[in-house]
Design a protein around this motif. Structure first.
Motif, PDB file in Angstrom:
ATOM      1  N   PRO A 119      31.333   3.779   0.287  1.00 22.67           N
ATOM      2  CA  PRO A 119      31.741   2.919  -0.841  1.00 22.67           C
ATOM      3  C   PRO A 119      30.577   2.436  -1.702  1.00 22.67           C
ATOM      4  O   PRO A 119      30.740   2.216  -2.901  1.00 22.67           O
ATOM      5  CB  PRO A 119      32.434   1.731  -0.154  1.00 22.67           C
ATOM      6  N   SER A 120      29.407   2.272  -1.090  1.00 24.60           N
ATOM      7  CA  SER A 120      28.254   1.740  -1.817  1.00 24.60           C
ATOM      8  C   SER A 120      27.398   2.817  -2.465  1.00 24.60           C
ATOM      9  O   SER A 120      26.356   2.514  -3.040  1.00 24.60           O
ATOM     10  CB  SER A 120      27.377   0.921  -0.858  1.00 24.60           C
ATOM     11  N   ALA A 121      27.814   4.071  -2.394  1.00 23.87           N
ATOM     12  CA  ALA A 121      27.030   5.150  -2.996  1.00 23.87           C
ATOM     13  C   ALA A 121      26.908   4.937  -4.501  1.00 23.87           C
ATOM     14  O   ALA A 121      27.854   4.502  -5.166  1.00 23.87           O
ATOM     15  CB  ALA A 121      27.683   6.496  -2.704  1.00 23.87           C
ATOM     16  N   ALA A 122      25.748   5.236  -5.033  1.00 26.52           N
ATOM     17  CA  ALA A 122      25.484   5.019  -6.457  1.00 26.52           C
ATOM     18  C   ALA A 122      26.532   5.710  -7.318  1.00 26.52           C
ATOM     19  O   ALA A 122      26.828   6.892  -7.131  1.00 26.52           O
ATOM     20  CB  ALA A 122      24.093   5.543  -6.806  1.00 26.52           C
ATOM     21  N   ASP A 123      27.094   4.965  -8.266  1.00 28.33           N
ATOM     22  CA  ASP A 123      28.094   5.485  -9.208  1.00 28.33           C
ATOM     23  C   ASP A 123      29.306   6.079  -8.507  1.00 28.33           C
ATOM     24  O   ASP A 123      30.027   6.900  -9.091  1.00 28.33           O
ATOM     25  CB  ASP A 123      27.468   6.539 -10.135  1.00 28.33           C
ATOM     26  N   ASP A 124      29.513   5.687  -7.239  1.00 28.51           N
ATOM     27  CA  ASP A 124      30.638   6.194  -6.454  1.00 28.51           C
ATOM     28  C   ASP A 124      30.637   7.725  -6.410  1.00 28.51           C
ATOM     29  O   ASP A 124      31.691   8.369  -6.387  1.00 28.51           O
ATOM     30  CB  ASP A 124      31.956   5.687  -7.043  1.00 28.51           C
ATOM     31  N   HIS A 125      29.433   8.304  -6.363  1.00 26.80           N
ATOM     32  CA  HIS A 125      29.334   9.770  -6.481  1.00 26.80           C
ATOM     33  C   HIS A 125      29.953  10.500  -5.297  1.00 26.80           C
ATOM     34  O   HIS A 125      30.429  11.633  -5.435  1.00 26.80           O
ATOM     35  CB  HIS A 125      27.877  10.206  -6.678  1.00 26.80           C
ATOM     36  N   ASP A 155      39.997   6.259   2.055  1.00 28.36           N
ATOM     37  CA  ASP A 155      39.307   5.093   1.500  1.00 28.36           C
ATOM     38  C   ASP A 155      38.851   4.202   2.644  1.00 28.36           C
ATOM     39  O   ASP A 155      39.671   3.614   3.348  1.00 28.36           O
ATOM     40  CB  ASP A 155      40.252   4.339   0.572  1.00 28.36           C
ATOM     41  N   GLN A 156      37.553   4.083   2.829  1.00 34.04           N
ATOM     42  CA  GLN A 156      37.020   3.289   3.932  1.00 34.04           C
ATOM     43  C   GLN A 156      37.491   1.842   3.868  1.00 34.04           C
ATOM     44  O   GLN A 156      37.792   1.230   4.899  1.00 34.04           O
ATOM     45  CB  GLN A 156      35.492   3.334   3.909  1.00 34.04           C
ATOM     46  N   ARG A 157      37.595   1.296   2.675  1.00 32.64           N
ATOM     47  CA  ARG A 157      37.953  -0.116   2.530  1.00 32.64           C
ATOM     48  C   ARG A 157      39.388  -0.402   2.951  1.00 32.64           C
ATOM     49  O   ARG A 157      39.722  -1.533   3.303  1.00 32.64           O
ATOM     50  CB  ARG A 157      37.728  -0.552   1.076  1.00 32.64           C
ATOM     51  N   ALA A 158      40.230   0.628   2.927  1.00 34.87           N
ATOM     52  CA  ALA A 158      41.636   0.443   3.320  1.00 34.87           C
ATOM     53  C   ALA A 158      41.923   1.046   4.694  1.00 34.87           C
ATOM     54  O   ALA A 158      43.064   1.016   5.154  1.00 34.87           O
ATOM     55  CB  ALA A 158      42.550   1.083   2.279  1.00 34.87           C
ATOM     56  N   MET A 159      40.899   1.565   5.348  1.00 37.84           N
ATOM     57  CA  MET A 159      41.099   2.298   6.585  1.00 37.84           C
ATOM     58  C   MET A 159      40.979   1.397   7.814  1.00 37.84           C
ATOM     59  O   MET A 159      40.012   0.664   7.972  1.00 37.84           O
ATOM     60  CB  MET A 159      40.065   3.433   6.671  1.00 37.84           C
ATOM     61  N   THR A 160      41.978   1.458   8.678  1.00 31.25           N
ATOM     62  CA  THR A 160      41.942   0.791   9.973  1.00 31.25           C
ATOM     63  C   THR A 160      41.849   1.863  11.057  1.00 31.25           C
ATOM     64  O   THR A 160      42.058   3.051  10.795  1.00 31.25           O
ATOM     65  CB  THR A 160      43.218  -0.041  10.204  1.00 31.25           C
ATOM     66  N   THR A 161      41.561   1.432  12.268  1.00 30.94           N
ATOM     67  CA  THR A 161      41.482   2.388  13.375  1.00 30.94           C
ATOM     68  C   THR A 161      42.817   3.084  13.597  1.00 30.94           C
ATOM     69  O   THR A 161      42.867   4.290  13.850  1.00 30.94           O
ATOM     70  CB  THR A 161      41.049   1.670  14.667  1.00 30.94           C
ATOM     71  N   ASP A 162      43.904   2.341  13.473  1.00 32.37           N
ATOM     72  CA  ASP A 162      45.236   2.931  13.649  1.00 32.37           C
ATOM     73  C   ASP A 162      45.516   3.995  12.595  1.00 32.37           C
ATOM     74  O   ASP A 162      46.029   5.076  12.912  1.00 32.37           O
ATOM     75  CB  ASP A 162      46.312   1.843  13.583  1.00 32.37           C
ATOM     76  N   LEU A 163      45.208   3.685  11.332  1.00 28.75           N
ATOM     77  CA  LEU A 163      45.427   4.651  10.264  1.00 28.75           C
ATOM     78  C   LEU A 163      44.556   5.887  10.440  1.00 28.75           C
ATOM     79  O   LEU A 163      44.993   7.018  10.187  1.00 28.75           O
ATOM     80  CB  LEU A 163      45.158   4.008   8.905  1.00 28.75           C
ATOM     81  N   LEU A 164      43.316   5.677  10.868  1.00 32.55           N
ATOM     82  CA  LEU A 164      42.411   6.788  11.093  1.00 32.55           C
ATOM     83  C   LEU A 164      42.927   7.686  12.213  1.00 32.55           C
ATOM     84  O   LEU A 164      42.920   8.920  12.099  1.00 32.55           O
ATOM     85  CB  LEU A 164      41.010   6.268  11.431  1.00 32.55           C
TER      86      LEU A 164
END
Length: 380
Positions: free
Chosen positions: A288-294, A312-321
């Motif tokens: 998520p923190s990659a420059a310019d979301d590259h 999407d890491q920010r929306a990902m839980t262990t269950d969803l993964l």
């Protein structure tokens, strides 16, 4: 006697810049045996360790990055470190002046390009990502040409910049690798040269969910160089009784790809292209923190054709993964379909395309030697 032609490749910092530079260098030397390739990098980058180990001729500069830095460090880099680095490069070129400089990104690339412009040496830039980086966007107007790893990058370039979509050069032994199913299936976990905290913490837990559901599989997990992380991840798999190979780094990526059924990984440009060339079905988790979301832009290139899925890491839980792993890892038909889609999008002609660009700026009479000098066993 003719002078040996010299190609200088400037840049680095992470594997995302160093590996493409090495792949390009190897391809150029294979096509033009008389070509000498030199590198310019930073003392603080991955190239400081990797290039000398390979026996490469590399000039290492004492430089710091400015991303996220305070005003004092920015002024220090701009007013002291950059001019000093340019002077160091130009001194080195008094005995080995290159015919062409290729900038591959990273802050060492700025010094190399600046030195080349002052010395009136042609500059070609190489942008690996689908979203061009700040360094290459800034330097583009000073270059003869910019080689793009993904066609999507053209959308983010100024119209006056001469750019060519070449694809990213993937090493030959990886391009020769092809996906195939295994029994039991093997999950590959790859966080890049720096490892990935999210993957290291969450993938073992997601795998524990699958084990509790009675799923049978094995894992190869590359965690990065941190010894504590290596110990922690190893213990997590062991506690769940999961058969797993835990590695800090992998020297044989072809064997790594050949062993897997599904990969979960960050989406650096080279990881995306290697997945495509080996036909590896992949769940990409862009940083998520990659420059310019590259990284998201990179992942979408393969996801848009059906060769990968972007999580999407920010929306990902262990269950969803765990649910995504369960959906993909054990469905051979789905994996086979993703593999074929990835191969269809693979940049198999990238080496040829990039060398065609370089050939326009390297001294032709020195590179295209008479055949009798290139054939083994023929005396001069």
């Amino acid at each position: 006697m003719s002078r040996t032609p010299i190609l200088s490749i400037a840049g680095g910092g992470t594997g995302g810049h160093v590996m493409p530079a090495l792949a390009l260098a190897d391809a150029a030397r294979a096509k033009w045996p008389e070509l000498q390739v030199n590198f310019i990098g930073a003392e603080r980058g991955l190239e400081a360790k990797l290039l000398p180990e390979r026996g490469e001729n590399v000039l290492l500069l004492s430089m710091h990055g400015v991303k996220g830095a305070g005003l004092f460090q920015r002024l220090r880099v701009l007013l002291w470190e950059l001019p000093k680095a340019v002077l160091t490069i130009r001194r080195a070129w008094k005995t080995e002046r290159p015919d062409l400089l290729v900038g591959v990104g990273g802050y060492a690339s700025i010094s190399g390009v600046a030195a080349a412009l002052i010395s009136r040496i042609p500059v070609v830039l190489y942008e690996q990502n689908a979203m061009p980086g700040l360094v290459n966007r800034t330097l583009a107007k000073f270059s003869r040409c910019m080689m793009l790893g993904f066609s999507d990058a053209t959308e983010h370039m100024h119209s006056h910049v001469h750019s060519i979509v070449t694809g990213n050069v993937v090493r030959e032994h990886i391009m020769a690798t092809r996906w195939q199913p295994h029994s039991p299936p093997r999950l590959l976990v790859l966080g890049g040269s720096q490892g990935a905290l999210f993957l290291n913490n969450n993938v073992p837990e997601a795998c524990q969910h699958l084990i509790r559901e009675g799923r049978e599989f094995v894992v190869t997990h590359i965690v990065g160089s941190d010894k504590e992380t290596l110990k922690k991840v190893t213990e997590m798999y062991a506690e769940a009784d999961i058969k797993a190979d835990i590695l800090p780094f992998c020297d044989d990526m072809a064997a790594f790809y050949a062993s897997g059924d599904l990969m979960i990984a960050r989406s650096g440009a080279m990881t995306v292209c290697e997945a495509a060339c080996s036909g590896m079905p992949t769940l990409f988790v862009p940083l998520p923190s990659a420059a310019d979301d590259h990284q998201r832009h990179n992942a979408n290139v393969l996801a848009n054709v059906g060769g990968a899925l972007v999580l999407d890491q920010r929306a990902m839980t262990t269950d969803l993964l765990a649910r995504q792993l369960d959906t993909h890892l054990f469905d051979t038909y789905l994996l086979n379909r993703m593999s074929k889609a990835a191969l269809d999008a693979a940049p198999f002609d990238a080496s040829e395309n990039q060398l065609k660009v370089l050939g326009e700026y390297l001294p032709g009479p020195l590179l295209y030697l008479p055949k009798k000098r290139q054939n083994k066993g023929v005396q001069a």
